[in-house]
Scaffold this active site. Structure first.
Site, PDB file in Angstrom:
ATOM      1  N   HIS A 307       0.862  -1.197   0.000  1.00 23.52           N
ATOM      2  CA  HIS A 307       0.000   0.000   0.000  1.00 23.52           C
ATOM      3  C   HIS A 307       0.889   1.233   0.000  1.00 23.52           C
ATOM      4  O   HIS A 307       1.948   1.250   0.605  1.00 23.52           O
ATOM      5  CB  HIS A 307      -0.904   0.029   1.244  1.00 23.52           C
ATOM      6  CG  HIS A 307      -2.068   0.933   1.078  1.00 23.52           C
ATOM      7  ND1 HIS A 307      -1.980   2.282   1.318  1.00 23.52           N
ATOM      8  CD2 HIS A 307      -3.326   0.702   0.650  1.00 23.52           C
ATOM      9  CE1 HIS A 307      -3.160   2.837   1.075  1.00 23.52           C
ATOM     10  NE2 HIS A 307      -3.989   1.907   0.661  1.00 23.52           N
ATOM     11  N   ASP A 364      -7.970  -5.070  -0.341  1.00 24.08           N
ATOM     12  CA  ASP A 364      -8.453  -5.940  -1.424  1.00 24.08           C
ATOM     13  C   ASP A 364      -8.128  -7.407  -1.197  1.00 24.08           C
ATOM     14  O   ASP A 364      -8.611  -8.261  -1.937  1.00 24.08           O
ATOM     15  CB  ASP A 364      -7.834  -5.481  -2.758  1.00 24.08           C
ATOM     16  CG  ASP A 364      -8.339  -4.100  -3.143  1.00 24.08           C
ATOM     17  OD1 ASP A 364      -7.524  -3.206  -3.359  1.00 24.08           O
ATOM     18  OD2 ASP A 364      -9.572  -3.931  -3.173  1.00 24.08           O
TER      19      ASP A 364
HETATM   20  C1  SDX Z   1      -6.030   0.268  -3.147  1.00 25.98           C
HETATM   21  O1  SDX Z   1      -4.182   4.710  -2.070  1.00 25.98           O
HETATM   22  C2  SDX Z   1      -5.196   4.125  -1.525  1.00 25.98           C
HETATM   23  O2  SDX Z   1      -5.684   4.516  -0.494  1.00 25.98           O
HETATM   24  C3  SDX Z   1      -5.730   2.948  -2.305  1.00 25.98           C
HETATM   25  C4  SDX Z   1      -6.795   2.118  -1.614  1.00 25.98           C
HETATM   26  C5  SDX Z   1      -8.072   2.902  -1.384  1.00 25.98           C
HETATM   27  O3  SDX Z   1      -8.815   2.572  -0.452  1.00 25.98           O
HETATM   28  O4  SDX Z   1      -8.382   3.785  -2.231  1.00 25.98           O
HETATM   29  O5  SDX Z   1      -6.316   1.654  -0.359  1.00 25.98           O
HETATM   30  C6  SDX Z   1      -7.187   0.909  -2.457  1.00 25.98           C
HETATM   31  O6  SDX Z   1      -5.752   0.604  -4.269  1.00 25.98           O
HETATM   32  C7  SDX Z   1      -5.227  -0.767  -2.414  1.00 25.98           C
HETATM   33  C8  SDX Z   1      -4.015  -1.321  -3.252  1.00 25.98           C
HETATM   34  C9  SDX Z   1      -4.514  -2.392  -4.201  1.00 25.98           C
HETATM   35  N1  SDX Z   1      -3.442  -2.764  -5.147  1.00 25.98           N
HETATM   36  C10 SDX Z   1      -2.825  -3.958  -5.068  1.00 25.98           C
HETATM   37  O7  SDX Z   1      -3.045  -4.800  -4.205  1.00 25.98           O
HETATM   38  C11 SDX Z   1      -1.820  -4.194  -6.192  1.00 25.98           C
HETATM   39  C12 SDX Z   1      -0.526  -4.785  -5.609  1.00 25.98           C
HETATM   40  N2  SDX Z   1       0.134  -3.747  -4.839  1.00 25.98           N
HETATM   41  C13 SDX Z   1       1.126  -2.958  -5.506  1.00 25.98           C
HETATM   42  O8  SDX Z   1       1.072  -2.834  -6.867  1.00 25.98           O
HETATM   43  C14 SDX Z   1       1.644  -1.765  -4.711  1.00 25.98           C
HETATM   44  O9  SDX Z   1       1.886  -2.209  -3.442  1.00 25.98           O
HETATM   45  C15 SDX Z   1       0.776  -0.516  -4.656  1.00 25.98           C
HETATM   46  C16 SDX Z   1       0.386  -0.067  -6.013  1.00 25.98           C
HETATM   47  C17 SDX Z   1      -0.443  -0.754  -3.834  1.00 25.98           C
HETATM   48  C18 SDX Z   1       1.604   0.577  -3.972  1.00 25.98           C
HETATM   49  O10 SDX Z   1       2.653   0.839  -4.832  1.00 25.98           O
HETATM   50  P1  SDX Z   1       3.777   1.965  -4.458  1.00 25.98           P
HETATM   51  O11 SDX Z   1       3.443   2.683  -3.207  1.00 25.98           O
HETATM   52  O12 SDX Z   1       4.036   2.757  -5.691  1.00 25.98           O
HETATM   53  O13 SDX Z   1       5.004   1.083  -4.083  1.00 25.98           O
HETATM   54  P2  SDX Z   1       6.032   0.511  -5.135  1.00 25.98           P
HETATM   55  O14 SDX Z   1       5.305  -0.069  -6.307  1.00 25.98           O
HETATM   56  O15 SDX Z   1       7.080   1.535  -5.375  1.00 25.98           O
HETATM   57  O16 SDX Z   1       6.647  -0.718  -4.292  1.00 25.98           O
HETATM   58  C19 SDX Z   1       7.746  -0.536  -3.407  1.00 25.98           C
HETATM   59  C20 SDX Z   1       8.515  -1.861  -3.507  1.00 25.98           C
HETATM   60  C21 SDX Z   1       8.935  -2.204  -4.937  1.00 25.98           C
HETATM   61  O17 SDX Z   1      10.069  -3.016  -4.839  1.00 25.98           O
HETATM   62  P3  SDX Z   1      11.561  -2.321  -4.980  1.00 25.98           P
HETATM   63  O18 SDX Z   1      11.572  -1.567  -6.296  1.00 25.98           O
HETATM   64  O19 SDX Z   1      11.719  -1.415  -3.764  1.00 25.98           O
HETATM   65  O20 SDX Z   1      12.515  -3.500  -4.979  1.00 25.98           O
HETATM   66  O21 SDX Z   1       7.664  -2.943  -3.087  1.00 25.98           O
HETATM   67  C22 SDX Z   1       7.474  -3.833  -4.192  1.00 25.98           C
HETATM   68  C23 SDX Z   1       7.813  -3.060  -5.444  1.00 25.98           C
HETATM   69  O22 SDX Z   1       8.229  -3.937  -6.476  1.00 25.98           O
HETATM   70  N3  SDX Z   1       6.060  -4.223  -4.176  1.00 25.98           N
HETATM   71  C24 SDX Z   1       5.602  -5.456  -4.416  1.00 25.98           C
HETATM   72  C25 SDX Z   1       4.209  -5.367  -4.241  1.00 25.98           C
HETATM   73  N4  SDX Z   1       3.875  -4.122  -3.904  1.00 25.98           N
HETATM   74  C26 SDX Z   1       5.015  -3.412  -3.876  1.00 25.98           C
HETATM   75  N5  SDX Z   1       6.220  -6.601  -4.768  1.00 25.98           N
HETATM   76  C27 SDX Z   1       5.429  -7.678  -4.940  1.00 25.98           C
HETATM   77  N6  SDX Z   1       4.087  -7.697  -4.786  1.00 25.98           N
HETATM   78  C28 SDX Z   1       3.444  -6.546  -4.443  1.00 25.98           C
HETATM   79  N7  SDX Z   1       2.121  -6.551  -4.279  1.00 25.98           N
END
Ligand code: SDX
Length: 429
Positions: A307, A364
């Site tokens: 998140h 989710d």
């Molecule tokens: C919602 O913002 C809100 O409030 C949203 C929400 C709402 O109520 O409106 O809460 C609803 O959208 C919840 C999120 C649902 N999405 C997912 O479950 C999709 C999977 N999650 C990710 O794609 C990610 O965690 C996000 C999009 C939710 C957040 O992404 P960020 O903050 O941009 O973080 P990032 O992508 O930069 O990740 C940081 C690191 C990265 O690795 P490094 O580059 O540091 O090595 O964490 C890793 C990412 O690759 N990472 C994951 C991951 N989520 C982040 N690796 C594997 N699986 C994941 N799910």
């Protein structure tokens, strides 16, 4: 604002006021930065940038705190109705009995959609994703209510538009579901409550009576409350951005629905269930899929994990996980993907990759399991998220309009070709 922030640029010191919110959050007010220094800030994905001030929702990602207008989500999910929470988000206070009764009656009064709208549904392909239908249909509401097209017309007009949208959204959502099945649409039954009416329009048939299961209605009421608002998330920021040009509420929410559809945002709840089913169909080797999620060469992500704000735990996920067992037991449902979800959570939360990146289950991760248990088809999961988020989107739009916020127009840093002269086609080789 008494504290100051100093930035030293090209040997010159600039001072900017520090803004402190009611919960002690602090921001550097850089609204004069470019005028004074010629510099702008750069912050991909706005990870460190506040776009506005808001009195609607407070969340603390480190503490796992979520309050709507100061009320903890845990209490609202346990004790309130979804329309009560919708009123709270819109007006800022919990409604008194008469206020809630009037609000509920207004919603009932506006629950029908114009008969002409039914023809629009007939032209969508039968396999059309309901989020695509819903975004289009919500935008088309603006053509039936021309007064809604001027958001500054009056506060009464704004609230009537808000009530119409909250009232018609379940009807439109249920029609988009029935459309996909080729089933006859069900008209709202205004003797029923808001959640019960939606279930009736989703599952009822003109040929036989439909009785709403109170366990299902209660679970859905809780899920809608937990999704009702979440401050400046991607879709709420989209609603604010579109609304800031003085486009009408229906168009702004239509854009919010489109933003929510993305798999990184609200679309994740559908992705989670499809991911869990893939893991189960692949033999249930959870460690294999956790390793894939960690592998930078592999595009697979663990949907429902991570998140932007919650770096401890998502309080909504905790509440939903708890009610998962409860709802499945009451429904007499044994869903193998729930066991996979719990094992996946257990393995991931012990894995350094997830611990270092503070990746926890988000809203989710478990919601789809409850939706499935209460009979909501997977392709309707994100529609359910939108149904819950609707009052939050409207409250954010209303706050932006009433605060007369300027049109959103971020700056950029140009990185393309510098000035060069046009070359005639014949001279380009
Ligand atoms: C919602 O913002 C809100 O409030 C949203 C929400 C709402 O109520 O409106 O809460 C609803 O959208 C919840 C999120 C649902 N999405 C997912 O479950 C999709 C999977 N999650 C990710 O794609 C990610 O965690 C996000 C999009 C939710 C957040 O992404 P960020 O903050 O941009 O973080 P990032 O992508 O930069 O990740 C940081 C690191 C990265 O690795 P490094 O580059 O540091 O090595 O964490 C890793 C990412 O690759 N990472 C994951 C991951 N989520 C982040 N690796 C594997 N699986 C994941 N799910």
């Amino acid at each position: 604002m008494s504290e100051k922030a100093q930035i030293i640029l090209d040997g010159k010191t600039y001072e900017f006021p520090v803004y402190e919110g009611s919960e002690g959050e602090k921001a550097i007010d850089i609204s004069k930065l470019r005028d004074q220094s010629g510099y702008v800030t750069l912050d991909f994905g706005y990870k460190n940038t506040g776009a506005t001030t808001s009195a609607i929702t407070f969340l603390d990602g480190e503490q796992g705190i979520l309050h709507y207008r100061g009320y903890p989500i845990e209490q609202l999910a346990e004790k309130a109705s979804f329309l009560e929470v919708s009123y709270l988000l819109l007006y800022g206070e919990l409604p008194k009995a008469k206020e809630l009764n009037d609000f509920e009656n207004q919603i009932r009064y506006h629950s029908l959609v114009h008969e002409d709208m039914k023809h629009f549904f007939e032209f969508f392909p039968s396999n059309a994703h309901p989020m695509g239908i819903l975004s289009a249909m919500v935008n088309s509401l603006s053509t039936f209510y021309p007064k809604s097209q001027d958001p500054h017309r009056s506060a009464n007009d704004r609230m009537r538009t808000a009530v119409r949208l909250i009232a018609k959204f379940p009807t439109l959502a249920a029609i988009s579901y029935k459309n996909g099945l080729g089933h006859p649409y069900m008209y709202p039954d205004n003797k029923l409550g808001y959640v019960e009416n939606f279930l009736y329009m989703m599952y009822g048939l003109p040929t036989e009576p439909y009785k709403v299961d109170p366990v299902v209605a209660d679970a859905l009421n809780k899920l809608l409350i937990l999704h009702a608002d979440h401050e400046q998330n991607c879709s709420a920021s989209t609603v604010r951005m579109v609304g800031s040009s003085q486009a009408n509420l229906y168009s702004a929410v239509s854009a919010g629905i489109a933003a929510l559809w993305g798999p990184l945002h609200g679309g994740a709840n559908q992705e989670v269930i499809e991911m869990l089913e893939t893991i189960r169909n692949d033999g249930g080797d959870i460690q294999k899929w956790v390793n894939k999620a960690k592998d930078k060469e592999d595009p697979f992500r663990l949907f429902g994990f991570g998140h932007r704000v919650y770096k401890n735990f998502d309080p909504r996920a905790r509440i939903i996980k708890k009610s998962c067992d409860d709802v499945l037991k009451k429904m007499g449902v044994n869903d193998p993907v729930l066991d996979i979800a719990k094992q996946l959570e257990e393995i991931a939360l012990k894995d350094d990759y997830f611990i270092e990146r503070k990746l926890y289950p988000n809203v989710d991760f478990y919601s789809g399991i409850i939706y499935r248990a209460i009979g909501i088809p997977t392709r309707m999961f994100t529609v359910m998220f939108a149904l819950g988020r609707l009052p939050g989107w409207i409250a954010q739009w209303k706050e932006m309009v009433e605060n007369k916020e300027p049109i959103g127009r971020p700056r950029q840093i140009y990185t393309g070709a510098t000035k060069r002269d046009y070359v005639a086609l014949k001279d380009r080789g």
